[in-house]
Design an enzyme around this catalytic site. Structure first.
Site, PDB file in Angstrom:
ATOM      1  N   GLU A   1       0.867  -1.182   0.000  1.00 41.84           N
ATOM      2  CA  GLU A   1       0.000   0.000   0.000  1.00 41.84           C
ATOM      3  C   GLU A   1       0.903   1.231   0.000  1.00 41.84           C
ATOM      4  OE1 GLU A   1      -3.198  -0.114   2.816  1.00 41.84           O
ATOM      5  OE2 GLU A   1      -3.760  -2.166   2.232  1.00 41.84           O
TER       6      GLU A   1
ATOM      7  N   GLY B   1       8.279 -16.511  -4.406  1.00 36.00           N
ATOM      8  CA  GLY B   1       8.474 -15.368  -5.303  1.00 36.00           C
ATOM      9  C   GLY B   1       9.921 -14.896  -5.307  1.00 36.00           C
TER      10      GLY B   1
ATOM     11  N   GLN C   1      44.073  -7.147 -19.674  1.00 33.91           N
ATOM     12  CA  GLN C   1      43.840  -7.853 -18.410  1.00 33.91           C
ATOM     13  C   GLN C   1      42.733  -7.172 -17.587  1.00 33.91           C
ATOM     14  OE1 GLN C   1      46.857  -7.843 -15.239  1.00 33.91           O
ATOM     15  NE2 GLN C   1      46.849 -10.068 -15.368  1.00 33.91           N
TER      16      GLN C   1
ATOM     17  N   GLU D   1       9.647  -7.437  -4.002  1.00 27.85           N
ATOM     18  CA  GLU D   1       9.555  -8.750  -3.315  1.00 27.85           C
ATOM     19  C   GLU D   1      10.426  -8.785  -2.066  1.00 27.85           C
ATOM     20  OE1 GLU D   1       8.422 -12.159  -5.087  1.00 27.85           O
ATOM     21  OE2 GLU D   1       7.439 -11.150  -6.756  1.00 27.85           O
TER      22      GLU D   1
HETATM   23  N1  CAA Z   1       6.211 -18.513   5.824  1.00 26.26           N
HETATM   24  C1  CAA Z   1       5.094 -18.762   6.569  1.00 26.26           C
HETATM   25  N2  CAA Z   1       4.769 -18.007   7.659  1.00 26.26           N
HETATM   26  C2  CAA Z   1       5.600 -17.004   7.996  1.00 26.26           C
HETATM   27  C3  CAA Z   1       6.776 -16.704   7.251  1.00 26.26           C
HETATM   28  C4  CAA Z   1       7.074 -17.513   6.135  1.00 26.26           C
HETATM   29  N3  CAA Z   1       8.169 -17.300   5.390  1.00 26.26           N
HETATM   30  N4  CAA Z   1       7.400 -15.641   7.797  1.00 26.26           N
HETATM   31  C5  CAA Z   1       6.649 -15.273   8.864  1.00 26.26           C
HETATM   32  N5  CAA Z   1       5.564 -16.090   8.965  1.00 26.26           N
HETATM   33  C6  CAA Z   1       4.525 -16.063  10.010  1.00 26.26           C
HETATM   34  C7  CAA Z   1       5.204 -16.113  11.381  1.00 26.26           C
HETATM   35  O1  CAA Z   1       5.428 -17.453  11.778  1.00 26.26           O
HETATM   36  C8  CAA Z   1       4.202 -15.409  12.261  1.00 26.26           C
HETATM   37  O2  CAA Z   1       3.188 -16.324  12.617  1.00 26.26           O
HETATM   38  P1  CAA Z   1       2.601 -16.366  14.152  1.00 26.26           P
HETATM   39  O3  CAA Z   1       1.942 -15.025  14.316  1.00 26.26           O
HETATM   40  O4  CAA Z   1       1.639 -17.510  14.149  1.00 26.26           O
HETATM   41  O5  CAA Z   1       3.774 -16.531  15.032  1.00 26.26           O
HETATM   42  C9  CAA Z   1       3.594 -14.362  11.329  1.00 26.26           C
HETATM   43  O6  CAA Z   1       3.842 -14.812   9.986  1.00 26.26           O
HETATM   44  C10 CAA Z   1       4.185 -12.993  11.525  1.00 26.26           C
HETATM   45  O7  CAA Z   1       5.574 -13.084  11.252  1.00 26.26           O
HETATM   46  P2  CAA Z   1       6.643 -12.017  11.748  1.00 26.26           P
HETATM   47  O8  CAA Z   1       6.446 -11.761  13.212  1.00 26.26           O
HETATM   48  O9  CAA Z   1       7.991 -12.478  11.308  1.00 26.26           O
HETATM   49  O10 CAA Z   1       6.190 -10.699  10.958  1.00 26.26           O
HETATM   50  P3  CAA Z   1       6.852  -9.272  10.849  1.00 26.26           P
HETATM   51  O11 CAA Z   1       5.767  -8.267  10.907  1.00 26.26           O
HETATM   52  O12 CAA Z   1       7.979  -9.155  11.809  1.00 26.26           O
HETATM   53  O13 CAA Z   1       7.355  -9.191   9.330  1.00 26.26           O
HETATM   54  C11 CAA Z   1       8.884  -9.451   7.487  1.00 26.26           C
HETATM   55  C12 CAA Z   1       8.274 -10.030   8.804  1.00 26.26           C
HETATM   56  C13 CAA Z   1       9.848 -10.525   7.044  1.00 26.26           C
HETATM   57  C14 CAA Z   1       9.589  -8.152   7.677  1.00 26.26           C
HETATM   58  C15 CAA Z   1       7.743  -9.311   6.436  1.00 26.26           C
HETATM   59  O14 CAA Z   1       6.870  -8.260   6.790  1.00 26.26           O
HETATM   60  C16 CAA Z   1       8.235  -9.086   5.022  1.00 26.26           C
HETATM   61  O15 CAA Z   1       8.641 -10.031   4.345  1.00 26.26           O
HETATM   62  N6  CAA Z   1       8.176  -7.834   4.497  1.00 26.26           N
HETATM   63  C17 CAA Z   1       8.488  -7.533   3.100  1.00 26.26           C
HETATM   64  C18 CAA Z   1       7.225  -7.541   2.267  1.00 26.26           C
HETATM   65  C19 CAA Z   1       7.518  -7.777   0.797  1.00 26.26           C
HETATM   66  O16 CAA Z   1       8.382  -8.557   0.438  1.00 26.26           O
HETATM   67  N7  CAA Z   1       6.733  -7.142  -0.076  1.00 26.26           N
HETATM   68  C20 CAA Z   1       6.867  -7.355  -1.466  1.00 26.26           C
HETATM   69  C21 CAA Z   1       5.644  -6.898  -2.170  1.00 26.26           C
HETATM   70  S1  CAA Z   1       5.143  -7.965  -3.482  1.00 26.26           S
HETATM   71  C22 CAA Z   1       6.055  -7.587  -4.847  1.00 26.26           C
HETATM   72  O17 CAA Z   1       7.009  -6.887  -4.812  1.00 26.26           O
HETATM   73  C23 CAA Z   1       5.576  -8.285  -6.102  1.00 26.26           C
HETATM   74  C24 CAA Z   1       6.007  -7.613  -7.373  1.00 26.26           C
HETATM   75  O18 CAA Z   1       5.283  -6.823  -7.923  1.00 26.26           O
HETATM   76  C25 CAA Z   1       7.226  -8.004  -8.055  1.00 26.26           C
END
Ligand code: CAA
Length: 381
Positions: A127, A241, A278, A362
């Site tokens: 967002e 991804g 080189q 991503e």
């Molecule tokens: N697989 C499954 N579950 C997962 C997981 C994974 N890889 N990672 C975390 N979870 C679960 C955790 O186990 C946790 O579950 P519980 O609440 O049951 O314990 C829950 O998710 C919350 O996890 P975190 O506490 O780790 O969450 P966080 O708020 O600290 O965030 C973060 C973690 C890694 C920073 C995450 O927010 C993140 O990856 N952010 C980046 C977002 C992103 O990549 N956006 C890309 C947009 S899409 C795009 O770009 C597409 C395009 O157009 C090319």
């Protein structure tokens, strides 16, 4: 450890390579120059199995696994990064619905995605104020009888104006990450509008828009996965991804090396091809070494996914290293080309512009480091 490709993997790679050479590469420059979304390629990519490489045959996919997907992405990205990002997001959406969808959802949406009938898939998570922290998303979904009503705005949505199937995250309660749920919205649903395409530095043939939902109603059956599980679905999809973007980065990096080698053999300075110096040779040696390391990281993450082992850390390591590698390589490639690297008669300036976003989307490099460090500390107990 086996570094040989299976017959299926080789077939997918060779199919993608031939298609990239015959169809995608010849129009890549125009696609970039004219900011032209390659909508007409999706049906063809669907027919070749490139939109559902790791989706079961029963749903119309190629059922060829994650390593094959990585190989195919590298080939398409080496020809045209813009085309490859739409392919990546479509595969990601198709896999997500395959993994978490009901039979009805799979039957209706996965088939349309992998055949290209839906043109592309879109992944509407970010967002305007919430990119790295998707748990802060404000888009809402409120139950109204047998429908969900969505309101809010999504940002940076790849293929958003063309996608027939859009996976959308919306808040169904105020419980932080646990308040997010995931929905399938079909392109053209009343109340959904796409903003003006962003004028980007690179990937100019990829369509990037905001999506606004204004009282956008979808049937209750369009909830994907369980209520409140949206965040986990997003993380699961992004693990896969990130292998896709790592592979894209490897494809662009390889194209940068190939262009540099061609130029280094042709261009003469001080009476000899510049490839005989080189200074150039050491650059090429470093570039090839870094590319091979990135490819191996991507394939290892993909192989672990195929073996159904946890691969979160490996996917983030591959994405982090490959995206930074491809930026370094494309920058070197421009340097090798000298002034010619800075004009669009040669492809390397496009590669450099296209590579730049790879350390951002991503999950930024900084987010990948957060994920990797957490996994390292978790493993240490
Ligand atoms: N697989 C499954 N579950 C997962 C997981 C994974 N890889 N990672 C975390 N979870 C679960 C955790 O186990 C946790 O579950 P519980 O609440 O049951 O314990 C829950 O998710 C919350 O996890 P975190 O506490 O780790 O969450 P966080 O708020 O600290 O965030 C973060 C973690 C890694 C920073 C995450 O927010 C993140 O990856 N952010 C980046 C977002 C992103 O990549 N956006 C890309 C947009 S899409 C795009 O770009 C597409 C395009 O157009 C090319």
């Amino acid at each position: 450890m086996d570094f040989e490709l299976s017959e299926t993997q080789r077939l997918i790679r060779d199919t993608a390579r031939q298609y990239a050479k015959d169809v995608v590469a010849p129009r890549a420059r125009q696609t970039d120059r004219e900011h032209r979304f390659p909508a007409d390629l999706y049906k063809q990519m669907g027919e070749l199995g490139l939109l559902g490489v790791n989706v079961p045959e029963a749903l119309g996919g190629a059922a060829a696994g994650a390593v094959s997907y990585s190989l195919a992405m590298m080939e398409i990205a080496a020809a045209c990064a813009s085309t490859s990002v739409g392919m990546a997001v479509t595969n990601m959406c198709a896999e997500l619905i395959t993994q978490f969808g009901t039979d009805e959802q799979k039957d209706r949406h996965v088939r349309r995605l992998v055949s290209g009938e839906a043109v592309a898939g879109a992944f509407a998570l970010s967002e305007p104020h919430a990119g790295s922290d998707p748990g802060a998303g404000k888009t809402t979904a409120v139950k109204d009888g047998s429908r969900w009503i969505l309101n809010g705005t999504k940002q940076w949505i790849t293929s958003g104006a063309y996608a027939g199937v859009i996976v959308v995250w919306a808040r169904t309660s105020n419980d932080g990450n646990k308040g997010l749920s995931c929905f399938i919205v079909e392109g053209g649903t009343p109340g959904l509008t796409a903003g003006k395409p962003e004028e980007k530095m690179g990937l100019r043939g990829s369509n990037t828009v905001s999506l606004t939902f204004e009282s956008c109603a979808v049937p209750e059956g369009n909830l994907l996965g369980k209520l409140g599980d949206g965040f986990k679905l997003a993380m699961t999809a992004l693990d896969g991804g990130r292998i896709g973007i790592a592979s894209q980065a490897c494809g662009v990096g390889r194209a940068a090396i190939e262009a540099s080698v061609r130029y280094a053999k042709e261009r003469k300075a001080f009476g000899q091809p510049i490839g005989d110096f080189q200074a150039l040779r050491f650059m090429l040696a470093d570039m090839q070494t870094q590319l091979s390391a990135a490819e191996l990281l991507a394939w290892r993450a993909a192989a672990m996914k195929d073996q159904k082992r946890p691969f979160t850390r490996e996917a983030s390591m591959a994405k982090l290293f490959a995206s930074e590698m491809s930026n370094r390589l494309c920058d070197r490639a421009v340097q090798i080309h000298g002034g010619y690297g800075y004009i669009d008669e040669f492809p390397v300036e496009r590669y450099l512009r296209d590579a730049r976003v790879q350390t951002i989307y991503e999950g930024t490099s900084e987010i990948q480091r957060v994920v990797i460090a957490r996994e390292v500390l978790k493993a240490a107990g």
